[in-house]
Write an enzyme that holds these catalytic residues in place. Structure first.
Site, PDB file in Angstrom:
ATOM      1  N   GLU A   1       1.198  -0.844  -0.289  1.00  0.00           N
ATOM      2  CA  GLU A   1      -0.281   0.326   0.378  1.00  0.00           C
ATOM      3  C   GLU A   1       1.310   1.237   0.236  1.00  0.00           C
ATOM      4  OE1 GLU A   1      -3.157   0.019  -0.554  1.00  0.00           O
ATOM      5  OE2 GLU A   1      -3.184  -2.687   0.180  1.00  0.00           O
TER       6      GLU A   1
ATOM      7  N   CYS B   1      -2.525   9.222   2.291  1.00  0.00           N
ATOM      8  CA  CYS B   1      -1.795   8.746   1.126  1.00  0.00           C
ATOM      9  C   CYS B   1      -3.229   9.403   0.256  1.00  0.00           C
ATOM     10  CB  CYS B   1      -2.305   6.750   0.831  1.00  0.00           C
ATOM     11  SG  CYS B   1      -3.542   6.193   2.017  1.00  0.00           S
TER      12      CYS B   1
HETATM   13  P1  NAD Z   1       8.736   4.992   4.517  1.00  0.00           P
HETATM   14  O1  NAD Z   1       8.930   4.266   3.543  1.00  0.00           O
HETATM   15  O2  NAD Z   1       9.262   6.381   4.589  1.00  0.00           O
HETATM   16  O3  NAD Z   1       8.845   3.646   6.287  1.00  0.00           O
HETATM   17  C1  NAD Z   1       7.163   3.177   6.404  1.00  0.00           C
HETATM   18  C2  NAD Z   1       8.241   2.048   6.741  1.00  0.00           C
HETATM   19  O4  NAD Z   1       9.432   1.672   6.006  1.00  0.00           O
HETATM   20  C3  NAD Z   1       8.969   2.407   8.338  1.00  0.00           C
HETATM   21  O5  NAD Z   1       8.258   1.097   8.948  1.00  0.00           O
HETATM   22  C4  NAD Z   1      10.082   2.011   7.909  1.00  0.00           C
HETATM   23  O6  NAD Z   1      10.803   1.689   9.244  1.00  0.00           O
HETATM   24  C5  NAD Z   1      10.063   0.798   7.340  1.00  0.00           C
HETATM   25  N1  NAD Z   1      11.078   1.296   6.103  1.00  0.00           N
HETATM   26  C6  NAD Z   1      11.828   2.192   5.207  1.00  0.00           C
HETATM   27  N2  NAD Z   1      13.743   1.158   4.892  1.00  0.00           N
HETATM   28  C7  NAD Z   1      13.246  -0.103   4.764  1.00  0.00           C
HETATM   29  C8  NAD Z   1      13.132  -0.727   3.662  1.00  0.00           C
HETATM   30  N3  NAD Z   1      14.730  -1.056   3.398  1.00  0.00           N
HETATM   31  N4  NAD Z   1      12.895  -2.080   3.779  1.00  0.00           N
HETATM   32  C9  NAD Z   1      11.599  -2.631   4.574  1.00  0.00           C
HETATM   33  N5  NAD Z   1      11.292  -1.415   5.485  1.00  0.00           N
HETATM   34  C10 NAD Z   1      11.915   0.065   5.431  1.00  0.00           C
HETATM   35  O7  NAD Z   1       6.872   5.360   4.487  1.00  0.00           O
HETATM   36  P2  NAD Z   1       6.481   6.624   6.042  1.00  0.00           P
HETATM   37  O8  NAD Z   1       7.289   8.302   5.281  1.00  0.00           O
HETATM   38  O9  NAD Z   1       6.524   6.066   6.734  1.00  0.00           O
HETATM   39  O10 NAD Z   1       5.359   6.817   5.154  1.00  0.00           O
HETATM   40  C11 NAD Z   1       4.592   7.880   4.481  1.00  0.00           C
HETATM   41  C12 NAD Z   1       4.263   6.981   3.181  1.00  0.00           C
HETATM   42  O11 NAD Z   1       3.505   5.997   3.176  1.00  0.00           O
HETATM   43  C13 NAD Z   1       3.263   8.018   2.427  1.00  0.00           C
HETATM   44  O12 NAD Z   1       3.858   7.373   0.689  1.00  0.00           O
HETATM   45  C14 NAD Z   1       2.174   7.631   2.070  1.00  0.00           C
HETATM   46  O13 NAD Z   1       1.280   7.902   0.857  1.00  0.00           O
HETATM   47  C15 NAD Z   1       2.009   5.939   2.354  1.00  0.00           C
HETATM   48  N6  NAD Z   1       1.120   5.685   3.140  1.00  0.00           N
HETATM   49  C16 NAD Z   1       0.038   4.529   1.972  1.00  0.00           C
HETATM   50  C17 NAD Z   1      -0.929   3.599   2.773  1.00  0.00           C
HETATM   51  C18 NAD Z   1      -2.416   3.791   1.894  1.00  0.00           C
HETATM   52  O14 NAD Z   1      -2.918   2.897   2.164  1.00  0.00           O
HETATM   53  N7  NAD Z   1      -1.676   3.868   0.511  1.00  0.00           N
HETATM   54  C19 NAD Z   1      -1.394   4.215   3.944  1.00  0.00           C
HETATM   55  C20 NAD Z   1      -0.232   5.447   4.746  1.00  0.00           C
HETATM   56  C21 NAD Z   1       0.423   6.215   3.706  1.00  0.00           C
END
Ligand code: NAD
Length: 603
Positions: A341, A375
């Site tokens: 997502e 999102c």
């Molecule tokens: P992010 O991708 O920076 O981090 C998300 C998670 O991934 C965190 O727990 C982080 O520690 C982890 N992570 C970071 N690098 C990683 C790696 N290399 N391998 C595995 N895990 C890793 O995102 P964010 O800043 O926490 O969240 C914001 C984003 O989430 C926005 O792009 C938003 O649109 C999206 N979002 C999407 C939905 C949806 O349902 N589509 C819902 C909420 C948020």
């Protein structure tokens, strides 16, 4: 808008090719896409470098004035002394991280230190995987009926409901969202949890179902086959979540993963994941067997270790498109499942037969809810040329009246127009310093490239906010935005709206579909047939067609959602969302019937 070498965008109907990911093809209209996903990060990084000097000289002045501790914050910190907010939850026990490192988190409204949580690393993730593997091998959880598992998970959902006040204070302090919104969405998480639990018996009813639904000539298995479908759990799975709606995002994975019979490790966001740590306690209190559910806090290192482990058979992820692509790459190496997502850049298409007040209200709600950190935020306004001027005039007036929410923890009584009447009424801070910098970097770049700022465009002064040190950004509307501009193409994840206009229905569709994302979009018109035509041509996982804006951003647990293109892989919610956590299996009985087998099996 200019781009550096290697950051080129192609204006043609092309195949979108992500490094190490599947191809995805635009099928409608003339589409615009990025050639490579790393375009996003490269460009953000270069913006940041150029912006850094400005940021350090301007914003750090504000931070240095930070002095007294906010009273409301001290109260939240009394909740955070509990074990579950300070330890990892592995094998049914709260344990210290192996290396003992911590990650600080800050109150977004003032920049004060809120808490320090354990920085779980690859070694802690490995310990959690070992615990989950042992529980999986033991088999008792997967061997239970789904309805029985659901009864236990229901206690966790009830635990959210029973603790809404505490959890809402924690999320208000961690994310910087008004308390009343946090309380409302936490109620949603508990309600959704109960919905998932109601699907336990539905899943049980799907076990050993005869395969007879092929249809068409040759579509039915031969009469001598006694073949049934089953839905098996996948195994040990990793759940990696984002910070914007911490409990909702995490529990939306935890509940279906467990009800389906998997053993899971949750890795919440390090930016604002404190409420998710409470899920460990909920699991312990509900009697989830040791190892079946584990929580490891940490940053990207822990997430990457989880995604890369050969013992982990699926990653369910909510977060940015870039991280999603990395996770998909890691899972591709071992051919394990993913459910992703990801980000969005949703369009609000407004036709000139829309009521102007409703259009303004919907625009504000669309891009300002949760500070634009959602999102499905509708951060691109696609407005029919004939009403562009009056709409933008009203929008500017309304936005400039909005107060800033300078203490989200105590933001309880203002009367929540966002959720009750569809109108936003306060501007919250963005979640953290790095997001603040990133958003201001986008604005700095846009202005440098000649994009016009209708309103906002920077940091409000302290007197307007009513305190200092917070990560506030003015609600910003950018006009005369080119289609290839970063602020049109990329997810800013803050209170920033980009505007373009259209004349014909075909142009409206082209504008709506002009990014590589496809999470959500809305079409507003008083003409139902036109709204339907346009809705059907928009490439997004969730489209709203409306004359009033009512229901914008609303979700119902029974309605599946997910993304096209850069916005994700797979679907969440609904029975399809539960199926994501299962493998479909056929069992073919011959020589005896399944009825005989069942009789023997049950004694
Ligand atoms: P992010 O991708 O920076 O981090 C998300 C998670 O991934 C965190 O727990 C982080 O520690 C982890 N992570 C970071 N690098 C990683 C790696 N290399 N391998 C595995 N895990 C890793 O995102 P964010 O800043 O926490 O969240 C914001 C984003 O989430 C926005 O792009 C938003 O649109 C999206 N979002 C999407 C939905 C949806 O349902 N589509 C819902 C909420 C948020």
């Amino acid at each position: 808008m200019h781009h550096s070498i290697g950051n080129s965008i192609k204006f043609s109907q092309i195949t979108l090719q992500l490094e190490a990911t599947r191809p995805s093809r635009f099928v409608l209209g003339t589409a615009l896409a990025f050639e490579r996903l790393d375009f996003i990060t490269e460009s953000i990084e270069s913006s940041l470098n150029r912006f850094l000097f400005f940021y350090i000289t301007q914003i750090s002045k504000v931070k240095m004035k930070l002095n007294t501790k906010t009273k409301s914050l001290s109260k939240v910190q009394t909740h955070l002394v509990a074990e579950c907010f300070n330890k990892l939850y592995i094998g049914g026990q709260f344990v210290d991280s192996i290396d003992g490192e911590k990650i600080p988190t800050y109150y977004p409204a003032t920049g004060e230190l809120l808490h320090e949580l354990p920085r779980g690393k690859a070694n802690d993730v490995e310990a959690a995987i070992v615990a989950a593997e042992a529980a999986w091998a033991e088999g008792a959880w997967a061997g239970m009926a789904a309805a029985e598992r659901a009864e236990i998970v229901a206690k966790m959902a009830q635990g959210i409901e029973d603790n809404i006040e505490m959890l809402a204070e924690i999320e208000a302090a961690d994310v910087g969202k008004p308390y009343r919104q946090a309380a409302m969405t936490l109620g949603g998480a508990a309600g959704e949890g109960k919905y998932w639990c109601s699907l336990g018996k539905v899943l049980d009813a799907e076990q050993d179902v005869p395969v007879n639904s092929g249809g068409g000539e040759g579509g039915v298995p031969p009469a001598e086959w006694d073949v049934v479908y089953r839905r098996d759990p996948i195994g040990v799975i990793g759940l990696i979540s984002a910070w914007n709606y911490p409990m909702n995002v995490a529990f939306r994975k935890v509940a279906p993963a467990l009800i389906a019979g998997n053993c899971a490790i949750l890795k919440p966001s390090e930016i604002a994941g404190l409420s998710c740590m409470f899920i460990g306690k909920l699991a312990q209190d509900a009697g989830i067997p040791p190892g079946v559910f584990n929580v490891v806090t940490g940053d990207g290192e822990a997430g990457a270790a989880l995604a890369a482990s050969p013992s982990v058979s699926m990653i369910a992820f909510t977060g940015s498109t870039l991280t999603g692509s990395k996770i998909m790459g890691a899972c591709a190496q071992k051919l394990s499942q993913v459910a992703l997502e990801l980000g969005g850049k949703s369009a609000l298409v407004v036709f000139d037969d829309t009521d102007l007040d409703k259009a303004v209200e919907t625009t504000m709600k669309g891009f300002l809810t949760n500070g634009g950190q959602i999102c499905t935020a509708h951060t691109r306004l696609v407005v029919q040329e004939s009403i562009k001027s009056p709409l933008l005039k009203r929008l500017k007036e309304e936005l400039e009246k909005l107060p800033f929410c300078n203490d989200p923890i105590t933001e309880k009584d203002r009367g929540d127009r966002i959720w009750e009447d569809g109108m936003t009424d306060v501007v919250q801070p963005v979640v953290c310093e790095s997001q603040h910098k990133k958003i201001l970097g986008f604005l700095y770049e846009a202005k440098a490239a000649g994009v016009e700022v209708l309103t906002g465009g920077g940091v409000p002064d302290e007197a307007t906010v009513g305190n200092s040190g917070g990560y506030f950004i003015q609600p910003t509307v950018l006009i005369n935005v080119e289609r290839d501009a970063d602020v049109w193409q990329k997810e800013v994840f803050g209170p920033v709206l980009s505007v373009r206009s259209f004349s014909t229905e075909d142009d409206a569709v082209l504008e709506a579909n002009s990014t590589a994302f496809g999470l959500a979009s809305t079409v507003m018109s008083s003409d139902p047939a036109k709204a339907m035509r346009v809705a059907n041509r928009i490439r997004a996982g969730a489209v709203f067609a409306t004359s009033t804006g009512e229901g914008l951003l609303a979700e119902h647990p029974a309605v599946s959602r997910g993304g096209f293109g850069f916005s994700g892989v797979g679907r969440e919610l609904g029975i399809g969302g539960l199926h994501e956590y299962t493998e479909l299996k056929s069992v073919n009985y011959s020589g005896f019937s399944i009825a005989d087998a069942k009789k023997k099996h049950t004694g």
